[in-house]
Design an enzyme around this catalytic site. Structure first.
Site, PDB file in Angstrom:
ATOM      1  N   TYR A 157      96.803  10.431   2.204  1.00  0.00           N
ATOM      2  CA  TYR A 157      96.680  11.761   1.582  1.00  0.00           C
ATOM      3  C   TYR A 157      95.781  12.643   2.445  1.00  0.00           C
ATOM      4  O   TYR A 157      96.107  13.792   2.749  1.00  0.00           O
ATOM      5  CB  TYR A 157      96.104  11.604   0.176  1.00  0.00           C
ATOM      6  CG  TYR A 157      95.923  12.902  -0.580  1.00  0.00           C
ATOM      7  CD1 TYR A 157      97.005  13.642  -1.017  1.00  0.00           C
ATOM      8  CD2 TYR A 157      94.641  13.390  -0.858  1.00  0.00           C
ATOM      9  CE1 TYR A 157      96.844  14.833  -1.711  1.00  0.00           C
ATOM     10  CE2 TYR A 157      94.466  14.578  -1.556  1.00  0.00           C
ATOM     11  CZ  TYR A 157      95.572  15.287  -1.981  1.00  0.00           C
ATOM     12  OH  TYR A 157      95.393  16.469  -2.661  1.00  0.00           O
TER      13      TYR A 157
HETATM   14  N1  LIG Z   1      94.345  18.636  -8.544  1.00  0.00           N
HETATM   15  C1  LIG Z   1      93.483  18.435  -7.572  1.00  0.00           C
HETATM   16  O1  LIG Z   1      92.369  17.885  -7.789  1.00  0.00           O
HETATM   17  C2  LIG Z   1      93.797  18.885  -6.158  1.00  0.00           C
HETATM   18  C3  LIG Z   1      92.749  18.938  -5.227  1.00  0.00           C
HETATM   19  C4  LIG Z   1      93.017  19.347  -3.931  1.00  0.00           C
HETATM   20  C5  LIG Z   1      94.320  19.659  -3.577  1.00  0.00           C
HETATM   21  N2  LIG Z   1      95.337  19.592  -4.484  1.00  0.00           N
HETATM   22  C6  LIG Z   1      96.679  19.916  -4.030  1.00  0.00           C
HETATM   23  O2  LIG Z   1      97.195  20.959  -4.832  1.00  0.00           O
HETATM   24  C7  LIG Z   1      98.625  20.913  -4.798  1.00  0.00           C
HETATM   25  C8  LIG Z   1      99.135  21.024  -6.205  1.00  0.00           C
HETATM   26  O3  LIG Z   1      98.652  19.904  -6.944  1.00  0.00           O
HETATM   27  P1  LIG Z   1      98.368  19.961  -8.519  1.00  0.00           P
HETATM   28  O4  LIG Z   1      97.070  19.305  -8.735  1.00  0.00           O
HETATM   29  O5  LIG Z   1      98.625  21.326  -9.043  1.00  0.00           O
HETATM   30  O6  LIG Z   1      99.477  18.903  -8.999  1.00  0.00           O
HETATM   31  P2  LIG Z   1     100.800  19.010  -9.858  1.00  0.00           P
HETATM   32  O7  LIG Z   1     101.353  17.633  -9.909  1.00  0.00           O
HETATM   33  O8  LIG Z   1     100.544  19.713 -11.148  1.00  0.00           O
HETATM   34  O9  LIG Z   1     101.755  19.927  -8.959  1.00  0.00           O
HETATM   35  C9  LIG Z   1     102.504  19.431  -7.897  1.00  0.00           C
HETATM   36  C10 LIG Z   1     103.827  20.154  -7.867  1.00  0.00           C
HETATM   37  O10 LIG Z   1     104.602  19.705  -6.737  1.00  0.00           O
HETATM   38  C11 LIG Z   1     105.919  19.394  -7.173  1.00  0.00           C
HETATM   39  N3  LIG Z   1     106.478  18.379  -6.285  1.00  0.00           N
HETATM   40  C12 LIG Z   1     105.987  17.135  -6.015  1.00  0.00           C
HETATM   41  N4  LIG Z   1     106.789  16.504  -5.121  1.00  0.00           N
HETATM   42  C13 LIG Z   1     107.796  17.384  -4.827  1.00  0.00           C
HETATM   43  C14 LIG Z   1     108.921  17.334  -3.972  1.00  0.00           C
HETATM   44  N5  LIG Z   1     109.214  16.240  -3.242  1.00  0.00           N
HETATM   45  N6  LIG Z   1     109.733  18.419  -3.902  1.00  0.00           N
HETATM   46  C15 LIG Z   1     109.475  19.522  -4.642  1.00  0.00           C
HETATM   47  N7  LIG Z   1     108.424  19.628  -5.484  1.00  0.00           N
HETATM   48  C16 LIG Z   1     107.603  18.573  -5.565  1.00  0.00           C
HETATM   49  C17 LIG Z   1     105.743  18.914  -8.608  1.00  0.00           C
HETATM   50  O11 LIG Z   1     106.948  18.999  -9.352  1.00  0.00           O
HETATM   51  C18 LIG Z   1     104.684  19.887  -9.100  1.00  0.00           C
HETATM   52  O12 LIG Z   1     105.286  21.121  -9.486  1.00  0.00           O
HETATM   53  C19 LIG Z   1      98.981  19.592  -4.084  1.00  0.00           C
HETATM   54  O13 LIG Z   1      99.309  19.881  -2.744  1.00  0.00           O
HETATM   55  C20 LIG Z   1      97.688  18.804  -4.155  1.00  0.00           C
HETATM   56  O14 LIG Z   1      97.582  17.884  -3.093  1.00  0.00           O
HETATM   57  C21 LIG Z   1      95.105  19.214  -5.782  1.00  0.00           C
END
Ligand SMILES: NC(=O)c1ccc[n+]([C@@H]2O[C@H](COP(=O)([O-])OP(=O)(O)OC[C@H]3O[C@@H](n4cnc5c(N)ncnc54)[C@H](O)[C@@H]3O)[C@@H](O)[C@H]2O)c1
Length: 257
Positions: A157
């Site tokens: 990751y």
């Molecule tokens: N939540 C946290 O603590 C955090 C921290 C740092 C970074 N992020 C990053 O933020 C971004 C969003 O994460 P989130 O926490 O909102 O999670 P989330 O799971 O709510 O959102 C992820 C989204 O990506 C979509 N997705 C996943 N795989 C896919 C694919 N193969 N094709 C199309 N769509 C796909 C899912 O359907 C969902 O809509 C990610 O890149 C994550 O790495 C999250």
């Protein structure tokens, strides 16, 4: 605040839940036409209902960013629906599995990186193609603070997010001459469905303990909200950040300060 995003068209990949959905709502409140894309049709339908309720002209397109043909089809659908693309946000992420490196199966390398790196690259490729020739356009990639330093038990990751920052910096330099401005955000721990899934196996007591331990590591004393990340994405997508190029904006309550 007027972000000058009214009547523009934004594509938010991964826009049906979490940070992506909060960003879609923030654009909708600015009067932007919003396309949300993800693999999950049910989430897509729920997201569009909530955006329409805010008065937005919104639609959902099913897409798996791990498949190049699906990403190509995504952009042709956006152009068919709204005729142009002004802003894009890539908020997809493969679900993190915490494990030491020697415990990871070989297939997990390609599974994680096909979404977090190849997926983000494929999206940027078609988004830029749709923006070229207009001398305008913005792209914001959602990276992470794990892309800025080593993260034990999350090596793939972390590697993927380092790559997203590298793609952002390099491609931003390639296309700023074409008027396309590309940046990233690096959220710290943020309360989203993704995080909920990671702690779903814990009891309420264990979750509360884990949350308060994590909060103690963050100088501001709590996790971030999806809305707080969306606020930064809106700014990076708007003319208010017109001199910001290839930047990775950390939003982490002081965690990496
Ligand atoms: N939540 C946290 O603590 C955090 C921290 C740092 C970074 N992020 C990053 O933020 C971004 C969003 O994460 P989130 O926490 O909102 O999670 P989330 O799971 O709510 O959102 C992820 C989204 O990506 C979509 N997705 C996943 N795989 C896919 C694919 N193969 N094709 C199309 N769509 C796909 C899912 O359907 C969902 O809509 C990610 O890149 C994550 O790495 C999250």
């Amino acid at each position: 605040m007027n972000y000058e995003l009214t009547s523009k068209v934004v594509l938010i990949v991964g826009g049906t839940t979490g940070i992506g959905l909060a960003t879609a709502r923030a654009f909708a409140l600015q009067g932007t036409k919003v396309v949300v894309a993800s693999r999950n049709k049910d989430h897509g339908a729920a997201a569009v209902s909530s955006l329409v309720a805010l008065g937005s002209d919104a639609c959902f397109i099913e897409c798996d960013v791990g498949k190049a043909a699906s990403v190509d089809n995504l952009l042709s659908s956006v152009l068919r629906q709204f005729g142009r693309l002004d802003c894009a946000v890539n908020s997809v992420g493969y679900d993190l599995r915490l494990a030491r490196a020697h415990e990871m199966a070989p297939r997990e390398v390609s599974e994680q990186l096909s979404v977090d790196v190849e997926g983000v690259f494929s999206c940027m490729r078609v988004e830029i193609d749709a923006m070229l020739g207009k001398n305008s356009g913005t792209i914001v990639n959602v990276a992470s603070t794990t892309g800025l330093s080593g993260t034990p038990k999350a090596a793939l990751y972390s590697a993927g997010k380092h790559a997203v920052i590298g793609l952002t910096r390099s491609i931003a330099k390639e296309y700023i001459g074409d008027g396309i401005r590309i940046n990233a955000v690096c959220p710290g721990p943020t309360a989203t469905p993704r995080r909920e899934r990671r702690v779903a196996h814990l009891s309420l007591k264990e979750r509360t303990e884990q949350d308060s331990e994590l909060a103690m590591e963050i100088p501001i004393g709590r996790l971030g909200s999806a809305q707080e990340i969306a606020n930064a994405i809106i700014w990076l997508s708007s003319p208010l950040s017109s001199y910001v190029v290839g930047h990775s904006l950390v939003i982490d309550g002081g965690l990496t300060a």
